[in-house]
Enzyme design. Sequence first.
Site, short mmCIF file in Angstrom:
data_model
loop_
_atom_site.label_atom_id
_atom_site.label_comp_id
_atom_site.label_asym_id
_atom_site.label_seq_id
_atom_site.Cartn_x
_atom_site.Cartn_y
_atom_site.Cartn_z
N ASN A 9 6.19 0.48 3.35
CA ASN A 9 4.99 0.15 3.36
C ASN A 9 4.34 0.52 4.70
OD1 ASN A 9 2.72 -1.71 3.50
ND2 ASN A 9 4.04 -3.61 4.10
N LYS A 11 1.31 0.05 5.69
CA LYS A 11 0.30 -0.93 6.22
C LYS A 11 -0.87 -0.16 6.67
CE LYS A 11 3.95 -4.03 7.97
NZ LYS A 11 4.24 -5.25 8.40
N HIS A 92 2.41 -9.61 -0.43
CA HIS A 92 3.04 -9.56 0.91
C HIS A 92 2.52 -10.63 1.77
CE1 HIS A 92 3.84 -7.89 4.90
NE2 HIS A 92 4.37 -6.78 4.31
N GLU A 94 1.64 -10.74 4.68
CA GLU A 94 0.28 -10.52 5.77
C GLU A 94 -1.00 -10.82 4.57
OE1 GLU A 94 1.07 -6.70 6.86
OE2 GLU A 94 2.81 -7.44 8.41
N GLU A 164 11.41 -11.08 1.89
CA GLU A 164 10.95 -10.77 3.27
C GLU A 164 10.73 -12.01 3.99
OE1 GLU A 164 9.01 -6.64 3.46
OE2 GLU A 164 7.40 -8.21 3.05
N GLY A 170 8.19 -7.19 11.56
CA GLY A 170 7.41 -6.72 12.47
C GLY A 170 7.82 -7.26 13.64
N SER A 209 11.90 -5.96 9.56
CA SER A 209 12.84 -5.15 10.52
C SER A 209 13.96 -4.47 10.27
CB SER A 209 12.94 -6.25 11.74
OG SER A 209 11.76 -6.98 12.33
#
Length: 248
Positions: A9, A11, A92, A94, A164, A170, A209
């Site tokens: 991904n 991003k 996701h 985010e 996730e 991150g 991560s």
Amino acid sequence: MRKKLVAGNWKMHGSLAENAVLLEALKPALAGIEAVVCVPFPYLAQVQAVLGGSSIAWGAQNLSEQTKGAFTGEVSASMLVDFGCRYVIVGHSERRSLYGESDELVASKYVVAQAAGLTPILCVGESLDERESGVTEAVVARQLDAVIKVAGVESLAQAVVAYEPVWAIGTGKTASPEQAQAVHAFIRGKIATLNSKVADQLVIQYGGSVKAANAAELMAQPDIDGGLIGGASLVADEFVAICRAAAK
Ligand code: PEP
């Protein structure tokens, strides 16, 4: 046996020049290994041109829940198909936290993606607060149920689920292999109560991560079938090592 699948991904990272270097490094190094890169919309034409005919598939990181019309700034599933996408990330964390995407909206995106022939990579996972409050399984179950309610459990035969934990994305904090395995087993067990064949074959990726240094241990867990990789997918050597660890 289930296949293992690693997806990157990117991003909101990259440029034409940077992508060219990354893709040219990935292509030979991953020859024969199935992998995916999910890139920003403007670079879909570039990845299509570079990766066509390779073992690396590509996809997007989001799509509209609408199919066409007056939806300024949105990108439809059929547009992604036009650029050769096979995958699209939906839900996701985010998107859920920064753009207010609800479980219901994520489910609508999942449905339009599948209707266009795309494989959704459905992200689920709990926040740190939720983990510390002991509601991890309830949160993941709620996120899955929203999709199962509108698309049916059988739809998961044409999907990938990515677990996730939000606190691991991150942050450099990876879930331990045991923590990740426990949630993966919960997800598979939950699906199995509805359809054991779908559950057995479902690819459940871990994301949060993942790096070359911790990939092998995570991928060795019985219910971890690959990874969704953010930061490390931008570094060719890291991404290649993760994909190879999964393929072993
Ligand atoms: C992600 O963006 O889905 C992700 C897992 O990011 P990172 O690998 O950087 O934690």
